[in-house]
Write an enzyme that holds these catalytic residues in place. Structure first.
Site, mmCIF file in Angstrom:
data_model
loop_
_atom_site.group_PDB
_atom_site.id
_atom_site.type_symbol
_atom_site.label_atom_id
_atom_site.label_comp_id
_atom_site.label_asym_id
_atom_site.label_seq_id
_atom_site.Cartn_x
_atom_site.Cartn_y
_atom_site.Cartn_z
ATOM 1 N N CYS A 1 -1.212 -0.182 0.001
ATOM 2 C CA CYS A 1 -1.478 -1.197 -1.022
ATOM 3 C C CYS A 1 -2.744 -0.869 -1.800
ATOM 4 O O CYS A 1 -2.833 -1.169 -2.991
ATOM 5 C CB CYS A 1 -1.617 -2.573 -0.372
ATOM 6 N N GLU B 1 -1.391 -11.011 0.485
ATOM 7 C CA GLU B 1 -1.882 -9.691 0.065
ATOM 8 C C GLU B 1 -0.679 -8.926 -0.447
ATOM 9 O O GLU B 1 0.196 -8.534 0.321
ATOM 10 C CB GLU B 1 -2.559 -8.971 1.228
ATOM 11 N N LEU B 2 -0.636 -8.714 -1.776
ATOM 12 C CA LEU B 2 0.618 -8.351 -2.420
ATOM 13 C C LEU B 2 0.617 -6.987 -3.104
ATOM 14 O O LEU B 2 1.452 -6.720 -3.954
ATOM 15 C CB LEU B 2 0.990 -9.437 -3.446
ATOM 16 N N GLY C 1 2.788 -7.956 1.633
ATOM 17 C CA GLY C 1 4.018 -7.343 1.147
ATOM 18 C C GLY C 1 4.081 -7.354 -0.366
ATOM 19 O O GLY C 1 3.060 -7.274 -1.053
ATOM 20 N N SER C 2 5.286 -7.476 -0.897
ATOM 21 C CA SER C 2 5.521 -7.374 -2.332
ATOM 22 C C SER C 2 5.161 -8.668 -3.056
ATOM 23 O O SER C 2 5.021 -9.737 -2.444
ATOM 24 C CB SER C 2 6.987 -7.047 -2.593
ATOM 25 N N GLU D 1 3.659 -0.717 -9.484
ATOM 26 C CA GLU D 1 3.258 -0.121 -8.213
ATOM 27 C C GLU D 1 4.275 0.945 -7.825
ATOM 28 O O GLU D 1 5.469 0.675 -7.722
ATOM 29 C CB GLU D 1 3.160 -1.183 -7.124
ATOM 30 N N LYS E 1 5.977 -12.254 12.759
ATOM 31 C CA LYS E 1 7.254 -11.730 12.293
ATOM 32 C C LYS E 1 6.954 -10.393 11.639
ATOM 33 O O LYS E 1 6.348 -10.327 10.567
ATOM 34 C CB LYS E 1 7.899 -12.690 11.297
#
Length: 461
Positions: A264, A230-231, A208-209, A364, A156
């Site tokens: 990131c 992985e944020l 993502g976030s 961030e 996705k």
């Protein structure tokens, strides 16, 4: 029929329209993945490697088209867009090469009367939710090792970069991958959440976030499945007094401003030893001023737009708030006609007189801005670098590698660098601490998250 529209940051027009998957399409996809995985898990590692390698060959053969589409979807300058295709290839081939050793049975010491060993079994169906900022490289981190490990994959992709999912699927099709082993879905948020809850999904990889990661955990709760999250980060760099100043400036500033800061693991905080702070800032300002903000389809452009106007306005707000609190902005936004409120185009900015009370040093930013603080010594630098809710990467620039390594050991981050930043080595584990997430991709260890151990304890008759 519900349409998903991708607005290009280049000119604000609709670049792609795609129909979102309906319930019947989603069901067919998941059922097909389950069926395909039962057979795929029985294939040899050699067969899997052949299909994955052929996919990479087909993918890189379309480099120019992929780079152009990437530029229009998310705004990376065309001069740099092709590098992502190279990164995709490096990571894919690296993980293919590591598969044999990573997935080999673990043979134990001989024990009279027994045969004992441990195998790595595929999990089943892996759902990979990929972001727009590095849409090929982040996706391949999970796709290739998942398939090499014997899993089926449903991808996705971000609504900003839907063509990336389609191009990967086309490459797998050209490689002759059996139907159902790799599929993609264009999904609404609610349908993505429902898919995570589907009992036929055995693994979720999300990039993502922090909020997005929390969404994954909520929907996966109680099913005891593997998740990789992985944020993002607020990654720091420390410039010691002993550096090659020109090399340090070039390395750390590229790490801060590449991809308009939308990385990131981009550098968002810089700590400079006070003995060289004035010289560093002077060179850093000069480095930023040479960036060319403009239309990313122009080969002369080195700084493209942010992904959307709202993202640019968020960073503008951080900068304005910091300046109001006493920070010094070294770049005049008025020198960049494209950079206006409400535009995706944002002038680069370098801030001094900042501190950790300011959002620009805590939250961030994910944009072309970096804050610089002066420090008295190594201990102060380490304390400030660790003073963050995030911990993806951290970098130390120094001529003394032994000291750099010792400082790196004290830093709270998944990856620590000396004299470089903003890079993923496929042979090293990619992971984070604190709100940068959990789990691991790449390296031999990345295969552990995509398989489960199975022990064989065979007593001889």
């Amino acid at each position: 029929m519900t349409l998903q529209r991708t607005i290009s940051p280049v000119d604000g027009t609709v670049y792609v329209e795609r129909e979102l998957a309906d319930a019947a399409h989603i069901e067919a996809c998941v059922a097909g993945a389950v069926t395909a995985q039962r057979e795929w898990r029985q294939t040899s590692l050699e067969t899997r490697a052949r299909h994955c390698s052929a996919m990479v060959d087909a993918f890189v053969a379309r480099r120019d088209r992929l780079a152009e589409e990437l530029t229009w979807q998310m705004g990376r300058p065309i001069a740099a867009a092709g590098g992502e295709i190279g990164g995709f290839e490096e990571r894919a081939r690296g993980m293919i090469a590591l598969a044999e050793s990573a997935l080999a049975p673990i043979r134990l010491a001989e024990k009279p009367g027994f045969t004992r060993y441990i195998t790595r079994e595929p999990l089943g169906v892996s759902l990979i939710v990929a972001p727009w900022n590095f849409p090929f490289m982040t996706a391949v981190n999970a796709i290739v090792p998942a398939i090499m490990a014997g899993n089926a994959v449903i991808l996705k992709h971000s609504a900003q970069t839907p063509l990336c999912a389609e191009r990967i699927a086309e490459a797998f099709q050209a490689a002759g991958l059996p139907e159902g082993v790799f599929q993609f879905l264009h999904l609404a948020h609610a349908d993505t959440e429902a898919l995570i809850r589907d009992p036929r999904i055995d693994h979720v990889s999300f990039t993502g976030s922090v909020g997005g990661g929390a969404m994954v955990e909520r929907n996966a709760a109680g099913r005891f499945i593997a998740t990789g999250l992985e944020l993002g980060g607020k990654d720091p760099a420390y410039i010691r007094a002993d550096v090659d100043l020109d090399a340090a400036v070039d390395g750390v500033m590229d790490g801060a401003f590449f991809n308009s800061g939308q990385s990131c693991c981009g550098i968002e905080r810089i700590y400079v030893h006070r003995d060289i702070s004035e010289a560093f800032i002077e060179r850093a300002v000069a480095w930023v001023r040479q960036l060319e903000l403009g239309n990313p389809t122009d080969p002369r452009t080195t700084l493209g737009p942010m992904v959307r106007p709202a993202a640019a306005d968020f960073v503008r707000g951080q900068i304005e708030e910091a300046v109001a609190a006493g920070a010094k902005a070294w770049i005049d936004p008025g020198e960049y006609p494209l950079s206006t409120p409400g535009s995706a185009y944002l002038a680069p900015q370098l801030l001094t007189n900042v501190d950790h009370s300011m959002r620009v040093m805590r939250e961030e930013s994910f944009g072309p801005v970096v804050g610089i603080m002066t420090v008295a010594d190594d201990d102060e630098a380490v304390r400030l670098m660790n003073d963050s809710d995030f911990g993806l990467t951290a970098a130390v620039f120094t001529r003394d590698i032994a000291v750099g390594e010792a400082l790196a050991a004290r830093l709270e981050a998944g990856t620590v660098f000396t004299n470089r930043c903003d890079y993923l080595d496929p042979e090293l584990a990619w992971t984070g601490v604190k709100q940068s997430g959990r789990g691991c991709s790449l390296s031999r260890l990345g295969y552990d998250t995509l398989t489960r151990p199975k022990s064989f304890h065979l007593k001889h008759a």
